[in-house]
Structures are given as C-alpha cells and as structure tokens.
Motif scaffolding. Sequence first.
Motif, PDB file in Angstrom:
ATOM      1  N   ARG A  62       1.157  -0.925   0.070  1.00 16.02           N
ATOM      2  CA  ARG A  62       0.307  -0.343   0.137  1.00 16.02           C
ATOM      3  C   ARG A  62       0.875   1.052  -0.150  1.00 16.02           C
ATOM      4  NH1 ARG A  62      -4.008   1.583   4.939  1.00 16.02           N
ATOM      5  NH2 ARG A  62      -4.526   3.393   3.849  1.00 16.02           N
ATOM      6  N   PHE A  63       2.133   1.145   0.917  1.00 15.22           N
ATOM      7  CA  PHE A  63       2.448   2.294   1.091  1.00 15.22           C
ATOM      8  C   PHE A  63       2.972   2.789  -0.543  1.00 15.22           C
ATOM      9  CE2 PHE A  63       6.651   4.882   1.391  1.00 15.22           C
ATOM     10  CZ  PHE A  63       6.612   5.304   2.599  1.00 15.22           C
ATOM     11  N   LYS A  64       3.545   1.895  -1.228  1.00 11.91           N
ATOM     12  CA  LYS A  64       4.450   1.774  -2.612  1.00 11.91           C
ATOM     13  C   LYS A  64       3.396   2.571  -3.386  1.00 11.91           C
ATOM     14  CE  LYS A  64       8.252  -1.873  -2.465  1.00 11.91           C
ATOM     15  NZ  LYS A  64       8.096  -3.074  -2.630  1.00 11.91           N
ATOM     16  N   ALA A  65       2.493   1.310  -3.541  1.00 13.93           N
ATOM     17  CA  ALA A  65       1.428   1.917  -4.436  1.00 13.93           C
ATOM     18  C   ALA A  65       1.102   3.712  -4.220  1.00 13.93           C
ATOM     19  CB  ALA A  65       0.050   1.543  -4.293  1.00 13.93           C
ATOM     20  N   ALA A  66       0.866   3.758  -3.226  1.00 14.94           N
ATOM     21  CA  ALA A  66       0.573   5.352  -2.859  1.00 14.94           C
ATOM     22  C   ALA A  66       1.734   6.729  -3.109  1.00 14.94           C
ATOM     23  CB  ALA A  66       0.412   5.929  -1.140  1.00 14.94           C
ATOM     24  N   MET A  67       3.022   6.151  -3.086  1.00 17.37           N
ATOM     25  CA  MET A  67       3.749   6.853  -3.442  1.00 17.37           C
ATOM     26  C   MET A  67       5.134   6.015  -4.424  1.00 17.37           C
ATOM     27  SD  MET A  67       4.752   9.088   0.011  1.00 17.37           S
ATOM     28  CE  MET A  67       4.105   7.650   1.675  1.00 17.37           C
ATOM     29  N   PRO A  68       4.371   5.971  -5.433  1.00 12.21           N
ATOM     30  CA  PRO A  68       5.505   4.919  -5.971  1.00 12.21           C
ATOM     31  C   PRO A  68       6.612   5.211  -6.198  1.00 12.21           C
ATOM     32  CG  PRO A  68       3.498   5.739  -7.252  1.00 12.21           C
ATOM     33  CD  PRO A  68       3.195   6.411  -6.618  1.00 12.21           C
ATOM     34  N   ARG A  69       7.125   6.423  -6.586  1.00 11.77           N
ATOM     35  CA  ARG A  69       8.863   7.270  -6.526  1.00 11.77           C
ATOM     36  C   ARG A  69       9.326   7.258  -4.723  1.00 11.77           C
ATOM     37  NH1 ARG A  69      10.845  12.234  -9.210  1.00 11.77           N
ATOM     38  NH2 ARG A  69      13.271  11.843  -8.856  1.00 11.77           N
ATOM     39  N   VAL A  70       8.875   7.259  -3.751  1.00 15.64           N
ATOM     40  CA  VAL A  70       9.153   6.849  -2.978  1.00 15.64           C
ATOM     41  C   VAL A  70       9.499   5.707  -2.554  1.00 15.64           C
ATOM     42  CG1 VAL A  70       9.456   7.685  -0.292  1.00 15.64           C
ATOM     43  CG2 VAL A  70       7.851   9.053  -1.945  1.00 15.64           C
ATOM     44  N   HIS A  71      10.427   5.260  -2.265  1.00 12.35           N
ATOM     45  CA  HIS A  71      11.510   3.797  -1.391  1.00 12.35           C
ATOM     46  C   HIS A  71      11.604   4.138  -0.824  1.00 12.35           C
ATOM     47  CE1 HIS A  71      12.352   0.195  -2.974  1.00 12.35           C
ATOM     48  NE2 HIS A  71      13.609  -0.535  -2.123  1.00 12.35           N
ATOM     49  N   PRO A  72      10.427   2.822   0.005  1.00 11.57           N
ATOM     50  CA  PRO A  72      10.211   2.557   1.506  1.00 11.57           C
ATOM     51  C   PRO A  72      11.524   1.490   1.931  1.00 11.57           C
ATOM     52  CG  PRO A  72       9.134   1.022   0.546  1.00 11.57           C
ATOM     53  CD  PRO A  72       9.610   1.716  -0.628  1.00 11.57           C
ATOM     54  N   HIS A  73      12.344   2.306   2.986  1.00 12.14           N
ATOM     55  CA  HIS A  73      13.252   1.926   3.294  1.00 12.14           C
ATOM     56  C   HIS A  73      12.728   1.696   5.372  1.00 12.14           C
ATOM     57  CE1 HIS A  73      16.772   1.872   1.413  1.00 12.14           C
ATOM     58  NE2 HIS A  73      16.314   2.422   0.313  1.00 12.14           N
TER      59      HIS A  73
END
Length: 396
Positions: A62-73
């Motif tokens: 869900r995080f990735k879908a909401a902010m496709p340009r922001v890579h979660p670390h």
Amino acid sequence: MAVRSVAVKKQQTAPEFEQLPLFDTHPEVRLDFSHVREALKQGYTKPFLLVDTSIVRTKVRRFKAAMPRVHPHYAVKANPDPRVLATLIEEGAGFEIASIAELDLLLGLGVPAAEIYYSNPMKSRDYLQYAAKRGVEWYVLDSVEELRKIASVKADARLYVRIEAPNIGSDWPLTGKFGVKNEEVDGIVAEAARLGADLAGVTFHVGSQCRNPENWRVGIQSAKRVFKKMRLAGLKPRLLNIGGGFPVRHVKPIPSIEKIAEVVNHAIRDMPQGVRIMAEPGRYLVSDAGYFVCRVVGTATRSGKRWMCWDAGVFGGMIETTEGLRYDVLTDRTGKPGPWCIAGPTCDSVDVCMRDETFPEDMQEGDFIYVANAGAYTTAYASSFNGFPLPEVRVI
Ligand SMILES: Cc1ncc(COP(=O)(O)O)c(C=O)c1O
C-alpha cells in the motif's frame, strides 16, 4: 465473554483535527482477533506480541502504491524481529539502521549493505569503522563534527544532512533533539565542500505517528532549498529522504497514507529523475500487524483511586503510553466503565502507563489485556528491568 473496546470511548478526537474528517475515511487494517484467541489456547506465561506478517506485506504494498517514487527503507528499530525483517526483504523494502547490531541483523539475513542507510545522526567512531568495513555507503549527519568524523573514517562516504522539520500534530515528536536549522546548514555545506566530502542528500523526520501531512510538505520544501545551497557549493545532491512518521489508526483520527501521498507526490513532482527519493517508515509497516497481549497482575484502591497492575508496563512494552499516543485497548469484561490508573509490574514510580483511563469497573486479577495495532515500538523497547521477562514475539 464478548470482547469490547473500552478505552476507545474516552480517547476521542484531538480537537485540532476535528475539522478534518476527510483525513480519517480510509479503512485501516487490524489483525483478526480470532488469532489472539488461538494464540492464547497455546498458553500464556508472559506478555507477547502476536504478529501477522501478511499484514506487513499489505502495508508495504500500500505504501508503494501510494507513493511510487518513494522507496521505503524500513526503520528496523520499530520491530527488529527477524521474521518481520524477512517479510520486508521479500517485499523489496530497503532498511534504515541506528546501530551496528541492527546492521548485523540485516547482513545476516542477506540484505546488501548498499540498501542499508545509517540514519542515526550520532555514531561512535567504532561503529562507523565497523559499518564502513561491511560496505555501508550512506551515512546521516546533523553537525560539522559528525561530518568530519565520518569523513575521517570513510573519505568516500555518501552523506545526507538531517534538517529540522515541523513535528506539529505528531504523537511522538522527535524535533528538538535532531536536525539542523536552516542557518546552520550553511556551515555544514561549506565544510563538506572544503573537505571534498560527498554530501549528497537531505533528510528530515516529521515526528512519529504524525497526523499532519503539512509537515512533509514543509520538510520537502526546506530540503529543496538545501539542495540549491549544495549545488551552489559545487556538491551533487541526489538523495531526498523524507524519513518516517507515517501514522497508523489507534483511537485518534489519522490521515490515510493516500492523503499523505497526495501532499508528498505533489511536493516531489519537480524533483529531477536523477534524485533518489526514499522514506524510512517504521510504525506504518508493522504496527497494524500486531496485538500486544498482557495480563492483570492485581488491582488495588489507593487514596480512593482504582489501580490496575499489568505484567507489562512502561519497561515491558507499553512505553508509548507515556506520550501522546493512545492505544485501542480491549478486555473481556463488560462491566460499567470507570476510571483506572494503570501501572506496570516494576517498583519504579515512572512505571505508570495511564491515569484515570476508562476500563470496566469489574476488571480483576488474571484478566487479559489486548492492545490493538501494537506491532511497533512495543517489544522493541522492552527491557527486563526489575527481573521481569521480556515479552515474546509470536508470528503467524
Ligand atoms: C531516523 C529515523 N527514521 C525513521 C524512524 C521511524 O519513524 P516511524 O516509526 O515514525 O515511521 C525513526 C524513528 O524514531 C528515526 O529515528
């Protein structure tokens, strides 16, 4: 007996967000309570956190879908259980660490050092040497002294500066300790240029459990200003790290990740493609996956007030009750609601989790306490102070 939420009734909307109902419309997830019942059938000897890793997976996606340009670390400190980390690895998350113990944990699970960002603004020389030897490339700083220290250990380190960002509306504020003010950045940028250090990024943290998306907008705008200063000094900025702080639902309203994403995606729309954009979500990825279960050790009346002692308090996993964070706490009792003071089992006077909180009047020794959405910053914080056992993590 029916399970019901008692504390939730009292812990209602914070006044500053009452005008913003739109922020709270997205359905949030919670571990299915039937799993807690099942886990208890296997016995109870000490407090435990029950974690469903499929929820962790859902949250990463869900995080990735909401902010496709922001890579979660993922911020390992939120919950360093290896099974949780393994799930995050499978979902393609990177990591953020505070110590070399966290680094070792990740390397042991096969995470490439290049995917690990050392985001603790103050690192000992020994820890820096250790991390450098194991291939960590990126290091944060928020002072000229730390810049010089890192550069002296690893001249080719990639560096990012932590700047101050507003923590307004965050239940667990982090400002005031870390992050340089605008005017202090200049000295760091100038020193990096003088040393020939690769100061290549900017980060900030809006405070944990941040319920105000505006903080990210302001943080990103400030970061862009620092980027300009860096370019003017001949540096090559190419990392924007928007930190953690993404909230989960307890009892106060929160902006959904999609609402925060609207603000973030708009603020980063003009960032050049060559700039890597990352975030360091901790709580958001793991909190909803867990129920924390503990038990009433005893009850008492002291100076006319009802006291309940749990076998896990401030030192046993419930430390976040001491700041603005309010959990949704469930019990099996159905009695009339009344005010209780809640303490942990230790002899320390700070081991008080809540005062005058509403719980059923008929709570008794041996009753179970179920703390919902408690997968983050519970077991991770616990100590065995006074000889009480650490809570265990059970994973489904
Ligand atoms: C540097 C850093 N990044 C990320 C986080 C994770 O924050 P959160 O769990 O609120 O997302 C923290 C938490 O303290 C932190 O110190």
